[in-house]
Design an enzyme around this catalytic site. Structure first.
Site, mmCIF file in Angstrom:
data_model
loop_
_atom_site.group_PDB
_atom_site.id
_atom_site.type_symbol
_atom_site.label_atom_id
_atom_site.label_comp_id
_atom_site.label_asym_id
_atom_site.label_seq_id
_atom_site.Cartn_x
_atom_site.Cartn_y
_atom_site.Cartn_z
ATOM 1 N N LEU A 24 -1.986 -3.771 0.441
ATOM 2 C CA LEU A 24 -0.543 -4.046 -0.088
ATOM 3 C C LEU A 24 0.060 -4.862 1.165
ATOM 4 C CD1 LEU A 24 0.344 -0.499 -1.098
ATOM 5 C CD2 LEU A 24 -0.279 -2.541 -2.465
ATOM 6 N N HIS A 28 3.775 -6.875 -2.864
ATOM 7 C CA HIS A 28 3.448 -5.651 -3.716
ATOM 8 C C HIS A 28 4.802 -4.682 -3.382
ATOM 9 C CE1 HIS A 28 -0.779 -6.369 -2.775
ATOM 10 N NE2 HIS A 28 -0.669 -6.283 -4.178
ATOM 11 N N GLN A 139 5.552 -12.698 -10.229
ATOM 12 C CA GLN A 139 5.436 -14.001 -11.008
ATOM 13 C C GLN A 139 4.310 -14.765 -10.479
ATOM 14 O OE1 GLN A 139 8.839 -16.764 -10.919
ATOM 15 N NE2 GLN A 139 7.198 -18.198 -11.050
ATOM 16 N N SER A 176 -0.625 -12.853 -0.563
ATOM 17 C CA SER A 176 -1.819 -12.465 -1.263
ATOM 18 C C SER A 176 -2.772 -11.647 -0.585
ATOM 19 C CB SER A 176 -2.421 -13.822 -1.931
ATOM 20 O OG SER A 176 -3.927 -13.363 -2.350
ATOM 21 N N SER A 177 -3.345 -10.604 -1.031
ATOM 22 C CA SER A 177 -4.413 -9.917 -0.469
ATOM 23 C C SER A 177 -5.571 -10.810 0.266
ATOM 24 C CB SER A 177 -4.993 -8.578 -1.311
ATOM 25 O OG SER A 177 -3.792 -7.869 -1.675
ATOM 26 N N ARG A 178 -5.746 -11.985 -0.576
ATOM 27 C CA ARG A 178 -7.065 -12.550 -0.303
ATOM 28 C C ARG A 178 -6.607 -13.808 1.081
ATOM 29 N NH1 ARG A 178 -7.885 -12.580 -6.433
ATOM 30 N NH2 ARG A 178 -10.065 -11.566 -6.627
HETATM 31 P P1 AMP Z 1 -2.903 -7.478 -6.914
HETATM 32 O O1 AMP Z 1 -2.767 -6.144 -6.136
HETATM 33 O O2 AMP Z 1 -3.155 -8.475 -6.425
HETATM 34 O O3 AMP Z 1 -3.476 -7.168 -8.348
HETATM 35 O O4 AMP Z 1 -1.281 -7.526 -7.309
HETATM 36 C C1 AMP Z 1 -0.444 -6.537 -7.916
HETATM 37 C C2 AMP Z 1 0.651 -6.895 -8.444
HETATM 38 O O5 AMP Z 1 1.553 -7.554 -7.344
HETATM 39 C C3 AMP Z 1 0.521 -8.046 -9.359
HETATM 40 O O6 AMP Z 1 1.676 -7.789 -10.439
HETATM 41 C C4 AMP Z 1 1.131 -9.334 -8.672
HETATM 42 O O7 AMP Z 1 1.447 -10.433 -9.546
HETATM 43 C C5 AMP Z 1 1.772 -8.867 -7.416
HETATM 44 N N1 AMP Z 1 1.963 -9.512 -6.478
HETATM 45 C C6 AMP Z 1 1.019 -10.051 -5.716
HETATM 46 N N2 AMP Z 1 1.289 -11.012 -4.658
HETATM 47 C C7 AMP Z 1 2.722 -10.991 -4.906
HETATM 48 C C8 AMP Z 1 3.760 -11.942 -4.326
HETATM 49 N N3 AMP Z 1 3.379 -12.593 -3.216
HETATM 50 N N4 AMP Z 1 4.807 -11.797 -4.774
HETATM 51 C C9 AMP Z 1 5.230 -10.983 -5.703
HETATM 52 N N5 AMP Z 1 4.514 -10.206 -6.522
HETATM 53 C C10 AMP Z 1 2.927 -10.073 -5.986
#
Ligand code: AMP
Length: 275
Positions: A24, A28, A139, A176-178
């Protein structure tokens, strides 16, 4: 989880749900805060969903930090952290999948076959388990949010889908987690993504309506950076259908997916041409 949710609903409590794959970050947590503001109960799931990763993708090495995530969510005082095991989400005999036609095959779907089928299936399952009043997405994954809205409508799932703004690092890179995969040099190169989106939005603001020209400018701008190994897509798209637009009018999705080394990064920006 289903029984807890039923109990909350019987007490007339609203449930805000944030599905995640963990590791996270502030992106998130912005969804978590919004869910907390708007609901009585906040539930966050952490599940690295194997069926949305292709065979040569990063399922095995996707960052996992259960302790750090738990600490962050405790700080936000969420009510439930739901961390299902793979075998309980996908028992041996699981034969049903959810597919959203057309929009799932474009943009990211064209480069990640089966990805959105995996996403649509896990989100449908999570919605049936958690039974939220509202579910929150970022988004950042714009195409994903459009697919989820479509499946919620098509399958008559009783939930409000709320899409929250992308949270960025100070230099504009979408969190981003990546991003943790990037070396120092690659991290610097990654800033071109947001710069190129901003420049494309500037071109549209200045009155340019040729979608192909916008696409070419975006690709050219990105490929000037030596660390970028490959651009999957970059350009101007219809935000409902994800089809490339030749003439800019109304609402436009500017979107980019590229690879820096082995790391795949995506980002987007919504712009409106007012005329
Ligand atoms: P993930 O853990 O990457 O599957 O993301 C979980 C949720 O967090 C998804 O709805 C993503 O779109 C959202 N999310 C990921 N990165 C961001 C960010 N930088 N800003 C806003 N929401 C994000």
């Amino acid at each position: 989880m289903q029984n807890s949710s039923k109990a909350y609903l019987l007490q007339n409590k609203t449930i805000g749900f944030v599905p995640t794959m963990g590791a996270l970050h502030e992106g998130h947590l912005s969804l978590v805060r919004r869910a907390k503001e708007e609901n009585d109960i906040t539930i966050v799931s952490i599940f690295v969903n194997p069926i949305q990763f292709g065979p040569s993708e990063d399922f095995e090495k996707y960052p996992r930090d259960m302790d750090g995530d738990t600490e962050k969510l405790q700080e936000e005082t969420v009510d439930v952290i739901f961390m299902p095991e793979i075998f309980s989400m996908y028992p041996a005999k699981s034969l049903t999948y959810v597919e959203v036609d057309e929009i799932s095959d474009r943009l990211c779907g064209a480069f990640r076959p089966g990805h959105f089928r995996g996403v649509a299936t896990v989100v449908t399952k999570l919605l049936n388990i958690v039974k939220p009043t509202r579910v929150y997405f970022g988004q950042k994954d714009f195409q994903q949010s459009v697919i989820i809205k479509q499946l919620v409508t098509d399958l008559n799932i009783d939930v409000d889908v709320i899409v929250c703004p992308t949270i960025r690092e100070p230099d504009g890179l979408a969190m981003s987690s990546r991003n943790t995969y990037l070396t120092k040099e690659q991290r610097k190169a990654a800033t071109v993504i947001y710069q190129c989106l901003k420049e494309a939005s500037g071109l549209i603001e200045s009155g340019i309506i040729d979608g192909t020209y916008i696409k070419d400018c975006m690709r050219e701008r990105i490929l000037k950076v030596p660390d970028i190994s490959h651009v999957e897509y970059a350009g101007a798209y219809d935000p409902e259908t994800m089809v490339a637009v030749s003439e800019i009018k109304g609402d436009i999705l500017l979107a980019v997916a590229l690879r820096i080394g082995n790391t795949r990064l995506i980002d987007n920006m919504l712009v409106t041409m007012v005329k």
